[in-house]
Design a protein around this motif. Structure first.
Motif, PDB file in Angstrom:
ATOM      1  N   GLY A  10       0.818  -1.193   0.000  1.00  0.00           N
ATOM      2  CA  GLY A  10       0.000   0.000   0.000  1.00  0.00           C
ATOM      3  C   GLY A  10       0.852   1.242   0.000  1.00  0.00           C
ATOM      4  N   LEU A  11       0.217   2.344   0.305  1.00  0.00           N
ATOM      5  CA  LEU A  11       0.869   3.651   0.337  1.00  0.00           C
ATOM      6  C   LEU A  11       1.156   4.029   1.783  1.00  0.00           C
ATOM      7  CD1 LEU A  11       1.749   6.304  -1.049  1.00  0.00           C
ATOM      8  CD2 LEU A  11      -0.627   7.085  -0.815  1.00  0.00           C
ATOM      9  N   VAL A  12       2.384   4.416   2.033  1.00  0.00           N
ATOM     10  CA  VAL A  12       2.774   4.803   3.385  1.00  0.00           C
ATOM     11  C   VAL A  12       3.722   5.984   3.294  1.00  0.00           C
ATOM     12  CG1 VAL A  12       4.727   3.185   3.430  1.00  0.00           C
ATOM     13  CG2 VAL A  12       3.653   3.908   5.581  1.00  0.00           C
ATOM     14  N   GLN A  13       3.718   6.808   4.299  1.00  0.00           N
ATOM     15  CA  GLN A  13       4.635   7.940   4.328  1.00  0.00           C
ATOM     16  C   GLN A  13       6.020   7.494   4.782  1.00  0.00           C
ATOM     17  OE1 GLN A  13       2.796  10.959   6.791  1.00  0.00           O
ATOM     18  NE2 GLN A  13       1.872  11.932   4.999  1.00  0.00           N
ATOM     19  N   ALA A  14       6.999   8.242   4.379  1.00  0.00           N
ATOM     20  CA  ALA A  14       8.365   7.956   4.803  1.00  0.00           C
ATOM     21  C   ALA A  14       8.433   7.909   6.324  1.00  0.00           C
ATOM     22  CB  ALA A  14       9.315   9.006   4.250  1.00  0.00           C
ATOM     23  N   GLY A  15       9.162   6.933   6.821  1.00  0.00           N
ATOM     24  CA  GLY A  15       9.257   6.731   8.254  1.00  0.00           C
ATOM     25  C   GLY A  15       8.215   5.778   8.807  1.00  0.00           C
ATOM     26  N   GLY A  16       7.248   5.434   7.973  1.00  0.00           N
ATOM     27  CA  GLY A  16       6.197   4.533   8.415  1.00  0.00           C
ATOM     28  C   GLY A  16       6.567   3.078   8.300  1.00  0.00           C
ATOM     29  N   SER A  17       5.593   2.225   8.584  1.00  0.00           N
ATOM     30  CA  SER A  17       5.812   0.773   8.588  1.00  0.00           C
ATOM     31  C   SER A  17       4.697   0.071   7.824  1.00  0.00           C
ATOM     32  CB  SER A  17       5.831   0.247  10.025  1.00  0.00           C
ATOM     33  OG  SER A  17       6.876   0.822  10.783  1.00  0.00           O
ATOM     34  N   LEU A  18       5.043  -1.088   7.323  1.00  0.00           N
ATOM     35  CA  LEU A  18       4.074  -1.982   6.705  1.00  0.00           C
ATOM     36  C   LEU A  18       4.451  -3.411   7.058  1.00  0.00           C
ATOM     37  CD1 LEU A  18       3.558  -0.672   3.034  1.00  0.00           C
ATOM     38  CD2 LEU A  18       1.845  -0.706   4.850  1.00  0.00           C
ATOM     39  N   ARG A  19       3.445  -4.268   7.064  1.00  0.00           N
ATOM     40  CA  ARG A  19       3.712  -5.694   7.222  1.00  0.00           C
ATOM     41  C   ARG A  19       3.103  -6.432   6.042  1.00  0.00           C
ATOM     42  NH1 ARG A  19       2.311 -10.301  11.753  1.00  0.00           N
ATOM     43  NH2 ARG A  19       0.218 -10.182  10.839  1.00  0.00           N
ATOM     44  N   LEU A  20       3.949  -7.099   5.317  1.00  0.00           N
ATOM     45  CA  LEU A  20       3.511  -7.913   4.190  1.00  0.00           C
ATOM     46  C   LEU A  20       3.289  -9.345   4.657  1.00  0.00           C
ATOM     47  CD1 LEU A  20       6.006  -6.724   1.418  1.00  0.00           C
ATOM     48  CD2 LEU A  20       3.839  -5.704   2.132  1.00  0.00           C
ATOM     49  N   SER A  21       2.331  -9.993   4.027  1.00  0.00           N
ATOM     50  CA  SER A  21       2.047 -11.399   4.315  1.00  0.00           C
ATOM     51  C   SER A  21       2.115 -12.206   3.033  1.00  0.00           C
ATOM     52  CB  SER A  21       0.648 -11.549   4.918  1.00  0.00           C
ATOM     53  OG  SER A  21       0.518 -10.842   6.123  1.00  0.00           O
ATOM     54  N   PHE A  68      14.024  -4.507   8.378  1.00  0.00           N
ATOM     55  CA  PHE A  68      13.072  -5.524   7.947  1.00  0.00           C
ATOM     56  C   PHE A  68      13.240  -6.768   8.808  1.00  0.00           C
ATOM     57  CE2 PHE A  68      12.682  -4.115   3.204  1.00  0.00           C
ATOM     58  CZ  PHE A  68      12.325  -2.852   3.627  1.00  0.00           C
ATOM     59  N   THR A  69      12.100  -7.390   9.134  1.00  0.00           N
ATOM     60  CA  THR A  69      12.121  -8.622   9.912  1.00  0.00           C
ATOM     61  C   THR A  69      11.195  -9.642   9.270  1.00  0.00           C
ATOM     62  OG1 THR A  69      12.502  -7.377  11.954  1.00  0.00           O
ATOM     63  CG2 THR A  69      11.773  -9.657  12.172  1.00  0.00           C
ATOM     64  N   ILE A  70      11.710 -10.817   9.031  1.00  0.00           N
ATOM     65  CA  ILE A  70      10.893 -11.895   8.479  1.00  0.00           C
ATOM     66  C   ILE A  70      10.490 -12.837   9.602  1.00  0.00           C
ATOM     67  CG2 ILE A  70      12.813 -13.455   7.903  1.00  0.00           C
ATOM     68  CD1 ILE A  70      11.285 -14.118   5.284  1.00  0.00           C
ATOM     69  N   SER A  71       9.266 -13.321   9.520  1.00  0.00           N
ATOM     70  CA  SER A  71       8.791 -14.275  10.505  1.00  0.00           C
ATOM     71  C   SER A  71       7.791 -15.201   9.834  1.00  0.00           C
ATOM     72  CB  SER A  71       8.149 -13.565  11.697  1.00  0.00           C
ATOM     73  OG  SER A  71       7.030 -12.795  11.272  1.00  0.00           O
ATOM     74  N   SER A  72       7.394 -16.226  10.575  1.00  0.00           N
ATOM     75  CA  SER A  72       6.489 -17.197   9.988  1.00  0.00           C
ATOM     76  C   SER A  72       5.531 -17.718  11.034  1.00  0.00           C
ATOM     77  CB  SER A  72       7.294 -18.357   9.396  1.00  0.00           C
ATOM     78  OG  SER A  72       6.430 -19.353   8.872  1.00  0.00           O
ATOM     79  N   ASP A  73       4.413 -18.227  10.588  1.00  0.00           N
ATOM     80  CA  ASP A  73       3.527 -18.908  11.521  1.00  0.00           C
ATOM     81  C   ASP A  73       4.132 -20.268  11.857  1.00  0.00           C
ATOM     82  OD1 ASP A  73       0.984 -20.169   9.196  1.00  0.00           O
ATOM     83  OD2 ASP A  73       3.153 -20.384   9.224  1.00  0.00           O
ATOM     84  N   TYR A  80       5.790 -13.448   6.963  1.00  0.00           N
ATOM     85  CA  TYR A  80       5.516 -12.024   7.086  1.00  0.00           C
ATOM     86  C   TYR A  80       6.834 -11.264   6.909  1.00  0.00           C
ATOM     87  CZ  TYR A  80       1.517 -14.123   9.423  1.00  0.00           C
ATOM     88  OH  TYR A  80       0.434 -14.898   9.724  1.00  0.00           O
ATOM     89  N   LEU A  81       6.705 -10.085   6.409  1.00  0.00           N
ATOM     90  CA  LEU A  81       7.846  -9.182   6.335  1.00  0.00           C
ATOM     91  C   LEU A  81       7.442  -7.871   6.977  1.00  0.00           C
ATOM     92  CD1 LEU A  81      10.768  -8.972   5.258  1.00  0.00           C
ATOM     93  CD2 LEU A  81       9.820  -7.764   3.275  1.00  0.00           C
ATOM     94  N   GLU A  89      12.964   5.122  -1.279  1.00  0.00           N
ATOM     95  CA  GLU A  89      13.780   4.136  -1.995  1.00  0.00           C
ATOM     96  C   GLU A  89      13.265   2.708  -1.806  1.00  0.00           C
ATOM     97  OE1 GLU A  89      15.431   7.781  -2.099  1.00  0.00           O
ATOM     98  OE2 GLU A  89      15.133   6.711  -0.191  1.00  0.00           O
ATOM     99  N   ASP A  90      12.365   2.517  -0.874  1.00  0.00           N
ATOM    100  CA  ASP A  90      11.764   1.192  -0.679  1.00  0.00           C
ATOM    101  C   ASP A  90      10.562   0.961  -1.591  1.00  0.00           C
ATOM    102  OD1 ASP A  90      12.442   1.697   2.771  1.00  0.00           O
ATOM    103  OD2 ASP A  90      13.498   0.291   1.453  1.00  0.00           O
ATOM    104  N   THR A  91      10.182   1.968  -2.352  1.00  0.00           N
ATOM    105  CA  THR A  91       9.070   1.820  -3.279  1.00  0.00           C
ATOM    106  C   THR A  91       9.395   0.770  -4.335  1.00  0.00           C
ATOM    107  OG1 THR A  91       8.284   4.082  -2.957  1.00  0.00           O
ATOM    108  CG2 THR A  91       7.694   3.000  -5.040  1.00  0.00           C
ATOM    109  N   ALA A  92       8.538  -0.233  -4.423  1.00  0.00           N
ATOM    110  CA  ALA A  92       8.800  -1.351  -5.339  1.00  0.00           C
ATOM    111  C   ALA A  92       7.617  -2.307  -5.292  1.00  0.00           C
ATOM    112  CB  ALA A  92      10.074  -2.103  -4.932  1.00  0.00           C
ATOM    113  N   VAL A  93       7.642  -3.250  -6.201  1.00  0.00           N
ATOM    114  CA  VAL A  93       6.736  -4.389  -6.100  1.00  0.00           C
ATOM    115  C   VAL A  93       7.458  -5.471  -5.310  1.00  0.00           C
ATOM    116  CG1 VAL A  93       5.421  -6.147  -7.340  1.00  0.00           C
ATOM    117  CG2 VAL A  93       5.611  -3.836  -8.283  1.00  0.00           C
ATOM    118  N   TYR A  94       6.811  -5.958  -4.297  1.00  0.00           N
ATOM    119  CA  TYR A  94       7.397  -6.958  -3.414  1.00  0.00           C
ATOM    120  C   TYR A  94       6.799  -8.323  -3.745  1.00  0.00           C
ATOM    121  CZ  TYR A  94       9.600  -3.322  -0.648  1.00  0.00           C
ATOM    122  OH  TYR A  94      10.403  -2.285  -0.242  1.00  0.00           O
TER     123      TYR A  94
END
Length: 126
Positions: A10-21, A68-73, A80-81, A89-94
């Motif tokens: 999604g869209l986040v401001q610089a300094g923010g966080s996201l968690r990918l699954s 960045f931290t990776i984890s798993s169930d 998760y990331l 500079e982190d803008t990309a397709v993950y």
């Protein structure tokens, strides 16, 4: 069929966080590694992090360590990331990805991936 369903971009401001699954389904391999890559516009796909489904060990690209931290169930089928302190500079397709028939994250590279997810877009605004 093996499926990798990535979400959380999604869209986040610089300094923010996201968690990918990334939810993996359709495979029963015992020895595998699952992790994340990203590809920014005009750049090559780069590996970010890996989780070994065999022993739970993890690895990170040097540039990602500490943010960045990776984890798993417990089953190791969802990874998760957690991404903190994001910059434009982190803008990309993950992409999440799986390499089968391996017990470690060694050589977790694009050329050795067996399955790719569809990608989730992360946009970091300044």
């Amino acid at each position: 069929d093996v499926q990798l369903q990535a979400s959380g971009g999604g869209l986040v401001q610089a300094g923010g966080s996201l968690r990918l699954s990334c939810a993996a389904s359709g495979f029963t391999f015992e020895d595998y590694a699952i992790g994340w890559f990203r590809q920014a516009p005009g750049k090559e796909r780069e590996v970010l992090s890996c989780y070994s489904g065999s022993d739970g060990t993890t690895s990170y690209a040097n540039s990602m360590k500490g943010r960045f931290t990776i984890s798993s169930d417990h089953a190791g089928r969802t990874v998760y990331l957690q991404m903190n302190n994001l910059t434009p500079e982190d803008t990309a397709v993950y992409y999440c990805a799986v390499r089968i028939r391996t017990m470690t994250c060694i050589n977790f590279s694009s050329a050795r991936i067996n399955y790719w997810g569809q990608g989730t877009l992360v946009t970091v605004s300044s």
